[in-house]
Design an enzyme around this catalytic site. Structure first.
Site, PDB file in Angstrom:
ATOM      1  N   LYS A 283       5.793  -0.181   4.526  1.00  0.00           N
ATOM      2  CA  LYS A 283       4.999  -0.007   5.752  1.00  0.00           C
ATOM      3  C   LYS A 283       5.596   1.017   6.711  1.00  0.00           C
ATOM      4  CE  LYS A 283       2.338  -4.239   5.995  1.00  0.00           C
ATOM      5  NZ  LYS A 283       2.777  -4.957   4.775  1.00  0.00           N
TER       6      LYS A 283
ATOM      7  N   GLU B  23      -2.571  -4.526  15.539  1.00  0.00           N
ATOM      8  CA  GLU B  23      -2.748  -5.958  15.336  1.00  0.00           C
ATOM      9  C   GLU B  23      -1.904  -6.339  14.139  1.00  0.00           C
ATOM     10  OE1 GLU B  23      -5.286  -3.881  14.189  1.00  0.00           O
ATOM     11  OE2 GLU B  23      -4.739  -4.325  12.117  1.00  0.00           O
TER      12      GLU B  23
ATOM     13  N   SER C 106       7.135  -3.002  -3.498  1.00  0.00           N
ATOM     14  CA  SER C 106       6.760  -2.616  -2.134  1.00  0.00           C
ATOM     15  C   SER C 106       7.659  -3.161  -1.041  1.00  0.00           C
ATOM     16  CB  SER C 106       5.306  -3.016  -1.864  1.00  0.00           C
ATOM     17  OG  SER C 106       5.122  -4.400  -2.105  1.00  0.00           O
TER      18      SER C 106
HETATM   19  C1  LIG Z   1       1.974  -5.552   3.801  1.00  0.00           C
HETATM   20  C2  LIG Z   1       2.577  -5.588   2.460  1.00  0.00           C
HETATM   21  C3  LIG Z   1       1.803  -5.431   1.285  1.00  0.00           C
HETATM   22  C4  LIG Z   1       0.314  -5.295   1.295  1.00  0.00           C
HETATM   23  O1  LIG Z   1      -0.179  -4.170   1.935  1.00  0.00           O
HETATM   24  P1  LIG Z   1      -0.812  -2.934   1.146  1.00  0.00           P
HETATM   25  O2  LIG Z   1      -1.499  -2.167   2.209  1.00  0.00           O
HETATM   26  O3  LIG Z   1      -1.754  -3.492   0.127  1.00  0.00           O
HETATM   27  O4  LIG Z   1       0.298  -2.196   0.511  1.00  0.00           O
HETATM   28  C5  LIG Z   1       2.447  -5.409   0.067  1.00  0.00           C
HETATM   29  N1  LIG Z   1       3.784  -5.578  -0.029  1.00  0.00           N
HETATM   30  C6  LIG Z   1       4.544  -5.750   1.061  1.00  0.00           C
HETATM   31  C7  LIG Z   1       6.021  -5.920   0.879  1.00  0.00           C
HETATM   32  C8  LIG Z   1       3.977  -5.761   2.344  1.00  0.00           C
HETATM   33  O5  LIG Z   1       4.755  -5.928   3.421  1.00  0.00           O
END
Ligand SMILES: *Cc1c(COP(=O)(O)O)cnc(C)c1O
Length: 393
Positions: free
Chosen positions: A91, A113, A378
């Site tokens: 993010k 938000e 992610s």
């Molecule tokens: C917020 C988040 C997601 C989901 O958001 P996407 O916009 O689909 O990438 C996935 N993995 C993590 C670690 C997150 O914090």
């Protein structure tokens, strides 16, 4: 790399996307689009952004060959280590990009938000860095559930504004943030957290996350001398997945798999927008979403807080429609298994969101053994340890 002509000038990805907005949002979005179109190809802007991505956030992130899980499953698995980034997830890529955009637009204040608080934390982080006043709208129910993230945002100097209307969750926080934006647009920037919402947001967030896929392409060519067979990523709103997929759009031999949260399993109708949802309009964009037979939006459910958004970005809807990507679901229980598998085999505790994709490797290994797979890790799992501990009890 050949630039993909998506979206079109009106913000459409095929029939998806666009701008389904009240008139009050027309000018704010137009101002944003014009500013972004000027800056996206500006050398100085991109140099600045790259320097923050490198020295502040920790890019490029490694592409790690995971030897143990590869041996265990008989496929070749590489992990794109977004979990190593500052604040623990992808993010920050988007938050840095948009905050820098806000600065160039002369804004003094950032609002956002947040549901579980992860996007709020990323926004509060970049606001502290660039000296913006920062207000985060959060449903009262979510505030109670996510005390740690609320405290994290406050520590970073942000004000967390409780939203007491409706279901007191993300959906209502979003409405409040939009109300604030149209009232204070002169000095306020609205920082959206995923590839959702009206044009130009899905394009802007995609562009800032595409650094993931661009790095992966270089790294895998260097390590393997060829492109991967599969790209695998979890899909909430869809930003980490589109960030990985998009730069490979024209590489037809590379298959994309988006992994959605399947919640409690087969009978759970509160999850998986792409796999089980219908076409509709949510938060200003046309895409797949979860709605009941009266067209009312359902509250999404997943054990992973980042995956329980009731819609999905329009670019994913388009990839699904043209069959460029496949979307699958993984249940809460399976995600927990993925979480443990990666922790024990590789010494890497994943966030519960990408743990869904980790579990999917087991299915993929059955049909595509020996293939070369890149999984977008992610985020890291520190934030989820309490949740998993309670699940075990
Ligand atoms: C917020 C988040 C997601 C989901 O958001 P996407 O916009 O689909 O990438 C996935 N993995 C993590 C670690 C997150 O914090």
């Amino acid at each position: 790399m050949r630039r993909v002509a998506l979206p079109d000038k009106d913000g459409y990805f095929g029939e998806f996307g666009g701008k389904f907005i009240p008139e009050t949002l027309f000018n704010p979005l137009k101002e944003l689009e014009e500013a972004y179109n000027l800056l996206r190809n500006n050398r100085e802007f991109n140099q600045q952004l790259n320097s923050y991505l490198k020295d502040y956030a920790g890019r490029p992130t490694p592409l790690y060959f995971a030897p143990n899980i590869s041996r265990y499953l008989n496929i070749k698995v590489y992990l794109k280590r977004e979990d190593i980034l500052h604040t623990g997830a992808h993010k920050i890529n988007n938050a840095l990009g948009q905050a820098l955009l806000a600065k160039h637009m002369g804004k003094k204040r950032i609002i956002a938000e947040t549901g579980a608080g992860q996007h709020g934390v990323a926004t509060a982080t970049v606001s502290a860095l660039f000296g913006f006043k920062c207000d985060i709208y959060m449903g009262e129910t979510d505030i109670k559930r996510q005390k740690m993230n609320v405290f994290r945002m406050q520590t970073l100097g942000a004000r967390v504004i409780p939203v007491k209307s409706g279901s007191k969750t993300l959906k209502d926080a979003c409405s409040e943030a939009i109300r604030d934006w149209v009232t204070n647009v002169k000095d306020t920037y609205y920082l959206l957290g995923s590839v959702v919402g009206p044009h130009p947001y899905p394009m802007i967030v995609r562009d800032f996350q595409a650094v993931i896929g661009r790095e992966v392409k270089q790294q895998i060519l260097k390590k393997e001398g060829r492109l991967p067979d599969y790209l695998l990523a979890c899909v909430g709103g869809g930003s980490n997945a589109i960030g990985l997929f998009h730069p490979f759009f024209y590489d037809r031999e590379v298959k994309f798999i988006g992994v959605e949260a399947g919640g409690l399993g087969k009978k759970d109708r509160h999850s998986a927008s792409l796999s089980k949802g219908d076409i509709g309009v949510l938060h200003g964009t046309k895409s797949f979403l979860l709605q009941d037979k009266f067209g009312q939006i359902k509250l999404a459910h997943s054990i992973a807080p980042g995956l329980d958004y009731p819609g999905v970005g329009p670019e994913h809807a388009y990839y699904k429609k043209i069959k460029r990507a496949n979307y699958v679901t993984i249940t809460d229980r399976e995600a927990i298994e993925g979480f443990k598998l990666l922790s024990r085999l590789e010494g890497i505790i994943p966030a519960l969101e990408p743990a869904h994709a980790v579990y999917y490797l087991k299915r993929l290994a059955k049909s595509a053994s020996n293939s070369l797979v890149i999984l977008c890790l992610s985020g890291r799992g520190d934030k989820d340890l309490d949740m998993v501990r309670k699940w075990e009890e």
